[in-house]
Motif scaffolding. Structure first.
Motif, PDB file in Angstrom:
ATOM      1  N   PRO A  52      31.993  42.962  40.837  1.00 21.79           N
ATOM      2  CA  PRO A  52      32.825  43.982  41.506  1.00 21.79           C
ATOM      3  C   PRO A  52      32.005  45.193  41.959  1.00 21.79           C
ATOM      4  N   GLU A  53      32.320  45.645  43.159  1.00 19.58           N
ATOM      5  CA  GLU A  53      31.680  46.844  43.687  1.00 19.58           C
ATOM      6  C   GLU A  53      32.757  47.763  44.249  1.00 19.58           C
ATOM      7  N   GLN A  54      32.543  49.026  44.059  1.00 18.92           N
ATOM      8  CA  GLN A  54      33.508  50.031  44.513  1.00 18.92           C
ATOM      9  C   GLN A  54      33.804  49.892  46.005  1.00 18.92           C
ATOM     10  N   GLU A  55      32.790  49.525  46.793  1.00 20.44           N
ATOM     11  CA  GLU A  55      32.956  49.461  48.242  1.00 20.44           C
ATOM     12  C   GLU A  55      34.031  48.455  48.647  1.00 20.44           C
ATOM     13  N   TRP A  56      33.994  47.250  48.072  1.00 15.36           N
ATOM     14  CA  TRP A  56      34.975  46.270  48.522  1.00 15.36           C
ATOM     15  C   TRP A  56      36.353  46.527  47.922  1.00 15.36           C
ATOM     16  N   HIS A  79      44.200  34.892  33.015  1.00 20.01           N
ATOM     17  CA  HIS A  79      43.113  35.741  33.496  1.00 20.01           C
ATOM     18  C   HIS A  79      43.341  36.142  34.958  1.00 20.01           C
ATOM     19  N   PRO A  80      43.112  37.407  35.302  1.00 23.48           N
ATOM     20  CA  PRO A  80      43.359  37.845  36.688  1.00 23.48           C
ATOM     21  C   PRO A  80      42.478  37.142  37.735  1.00 23.48           C
ATOM     22  N   ARG A 114      47.449  34.458  46.745  1.00 26.06           N
ATOM     23  CA  ARG A 114      46.644  34.598  45.522  1.00 26.06           C
ATOM     24  C   ARG A 114      45.591  35.696  45.639  1.00 26.06           C
ATOM     25  N   PHE A 115      44.931  35.776  46.779  1.00 20.45           N
ATOM     26  CA  PHE A 115      43.914  36.818  46.960  1.00 20.45           C
ATOM     27  C   PHE A 115      44.572  38.211  46.914  1.00 20.45           C
ATOM     28  N   LEU A 116      45.744  38.336  47.528  1.00 23.29           N
ATOM     29  CA  LEU A 116      46.440  39.627  47.511  1.00 23.29           C
ATOM     30  C   LEU A 116      46.910  39.976  46.096  1.00 23.29           C
ATOM     31  N   GLN A 117      47.316  38.960  45.318  1.00 25.03           N
ATOM     32  CA  GLN A 117      47.680  39.221  43.921  1.00 25.03           C
ATOM     33  C   GLN A 117      46.481  39.775  43.158  1.00 25.03           C
ATOM     34  N   PHE A 118      45.315  39.210  43.438  1.00 25.23           N
ATOM     35  CA  PHE A 118      44.108  39.707  42.776  1.00 25.23           C
ATOM     36  C   PHE A 118      43.816  41.149  43.197  1.00 25.23           C
ATOM     37  N   LEU A 119      43.921  41.429  44.485  1.00 17.85           N
ATOM     38  CA  LEU A 119      43.679  42.803  44.935  1.00 17.85           C
ATOM     39  C   LEU A 119      44.677  43.779  44.312  1.00 17.85           C
ATOM     40  N   ASP A 120      45.927  43.346  44.170  1.00 20.22           N
ATOM     41  CA  ASP A 120      46.914  44.199  43.494  1.00 20.22           C
ATOM     42  C   ASP A 120      46.477  44.484  42.058  1.00 20.22           C
ATOM     43  N   TYR A 121      45.950  43.456  41.399  1.00 20.54           N
ATOM     44  CA  TYR A 121      45.477  43.650  40.030  1.00 20.54           C
ATOM     45  C   TYR A 121      44.325  44.662  40.003  1.00 20.54           C
ATOM     46  N   THR A 122      43.397  44.541  40.931  1.00 17.31           N
ATOM     47  CA  THR A 122      42.238  45.439  40.922  1.00 17.31           C
ATOM     48  C   THR A 122      42.651  46.907  41.094  1.00 17.31           C
ATOM     49  N   LYS A 123      43.780  47.134  41.735  1.00 17.77           N
ATOM     50  CA  LYS A 123      44.242  48.512  41.939  1.00 17.77           C
ATOM     51  C   LYS A 123      44.732  49.150  40.645  1.00 17.77           C
ATOM     52  N   THR A 124      44.993  48.314  39.632  1.00 18.83           N
ATOM     53  CA  THR A 124      45.479  48.851  38.354  1.00 18.83           C
ATOM     54  C   THR A 124      44.341  49.154  37.384  1.00 18.83           C
ATOM     55  N   LYS A 125      43.116  48.843  37.778  1.00 23.52           N
ATOM     56  CA  LYS A 125      41.947  49.023  36.905  1.00 23.52           C
ATOM     57  C   LYS A 125      40.903  49.884  37.587  1.00 23.52           C
ATOM     58  N   ASP A 126      40.084  50.535  36.781  1.00 21.34           N
ATOM     59  CA  ASP A 126      38.959  51.248  37.389  1.00 21.34           C
ATOM     60  C   ASP A 126      37.753  50.314  37.456  1.00 21.34           C
ATOM     61  N   ILE A 127      36.762  50.709  38.188  1.00 20.99           N
ATOM     62  CA  ILE A 127      35.610  49.845  38.464  1.00 20.99           C
ATOM     63  C   ILE A 127      34.890  49.446  37.175  1.00 20.99           C
ATOM     64  N   ASP A 128      34.804  50.328  36.202  1.00 24.29           N
ATOM     65  CA  ASP A 128      34.118  49.986  34.951  1.00 24.29           C
ATOM     66  C   ASP A 128      34.850  48.880  34.193  1.00 24.29           C
ATOM     67  N   GLU A 129      36.171  48.935  34.192  1.00 27.62           N
ATOM     68  CA  GLU A 129      36.958  47.887  33.530  1.00 27.62           C
ATOM     69  C   GLU A 129      36.775  46.539  34.229  1.00 27.62           C
ATOM     70  N   LEU A 130      36.752  46.573  35.561  1.00 29.82           N
ATOM     71  CA  LEU A 130      36.568  45.329  36.318  1.00 29.82           C
ATOM     72  C   LEU A 130      35.184  44.732  36.070  1.00 29.82           C
ATOM     73  N   CYS A 131      34.181  45.581  36.039  1.00 33.46           N
ATOM     74  CA  CYS A 131      32.816  45.101  35.804  1.00 33.46           C
ATOM     75  C   CYS A 131      32.694  44.510  34.395  1.00 33.46           C
ATOM     76  N   GLU A 132      33.289  45.172  33.424  1.00 30.91           N
ATOM     77  CA  GLU A 132      33.240  44.676  32.047  1.00 30.91           C
ATOM     78  C   GLU A 132      33.944  43.323  31.938  1.00 30.91           C
ATOM     79  N   LEU A 133      35.090  43.203  32.577  1.00 23.05           N
ATOM     80  CA  LEU A 133      35.832  41.938  32.570  1.00 23.05           C
ATOM     81  C   LEU A 133      35.008  40.825  33.211  1.00 23.05           C
ATOM     82  N   TYR A 134      34.371  41.153  34.329  1.00 27.16           N
ATOM     83  CA  TYR A 134      33.565  40.160  35.053  1.00 27.16           C
ATOM     84  C   TYR A 134      32.413  39.670  34.184  1.00 27.16           C
ATOM     85  N   VAL A 135      31.681  40.597  33.598  1.00 26.32           N
ATOM     86  CA  VAL A 135      30.519  40.233  32.779  1.00 26.32           C
ATOM     87  C   VAL A 135      30.953  39.426  31.559  1.00 26.32           C
TER      88      VAL A 135
END
Length: 186
Positions: A18-22, A153-154, A43-64
């Motif tokens: 995850p990157e802040q830019e996208w 999992h999101p 499905r892609f829009l559902q994922f984007l909706d999910y990303t709006k509920t998290k900050d970038i650090d949470e998304l990066c931690e989840l990804y890793v």
């Protein structure tokens, strides 16, 4: 750019670290909302909706935690076929050769079976090469998708959309009678 190419490109972006830019990219949202494949778009829009509920650090931690620290949900597709056995190295070489035959050279140290890279390849490669690579690894992608679905999992949304696009592409290209033998790529 054909629909399948656009879909694979978008899936590749969503499956990268995850990157802040996208996350703030309105063009990405627009491109996804224009997809003809309704399942992938949803499905892609559902994922984007999910990303709006998290900050970038949470998304990066989840990804890793999900994709980098777990063999169970790794994004290296040949791992599902061979684990750490020597046959995996041969499969990686064949995959690199398929990229090369399609006119694409890998840059950097990334392994060719990294799913976002394979999807990027499928977005620019000739249909026959994209079909060959996706057909060989479709089962591994399904396996990973099922594991993500089990836990709610999101990232399941992205994988489910990706699989919808792959199924549509493989069905469409099967009618073109493109010969593919799965043992060639494994």
């Amino acid at each position: 750019m054909e629909e399948h190419q656009k879909l694979f490109k978008l899936a590749s972006i969503l499956l990268q670290y995850p990157e802040q830019e996208w996350l703030k990219d309105e063009q990405l949202f627009y491109e996804i909302s224009q997809l003809a494949n309704r399942t992938a778009r949803k499905r892609f829009l559902q994922f984007l909706d999910y990303t709006k509920t998290k900050d970038i650090d949470e998304l990066c931690e989840l990804y890793v935690r999900t994709f980098d620290l777990s063999d169970r949900t790794t994004m290296y597709m040949t791992y599902y076929l061979f684990g750490d056995q020597k046959e995996r190295g041969q499969a990686l070489l064949k995959l690199k050769e398929e990229f090369r035959r399609a006119g694409l050279e890998l840059a950097g140290d990334e392994l060719p079976d990294y799913l976002p890279l394979m999807l990027e390849f499928a977005s620019v490669a000739p249909a026959s090469s994209a079909r060959k690579v996706l057909l060989v690894h479709e089962q591994a992608i399904k396996e990973l998708t099922a594991k993500l679905q089990e836990t709610g999992h999101p990232y399941f949304f992205v994988f489910a959309g990706c699989l919808a696009g792959i199924a549509s592409f493989l069905e469409k290209t099967a009618k073109r009678d493109i010969p593919v033998r799965t043992e060639e790529a494994t």
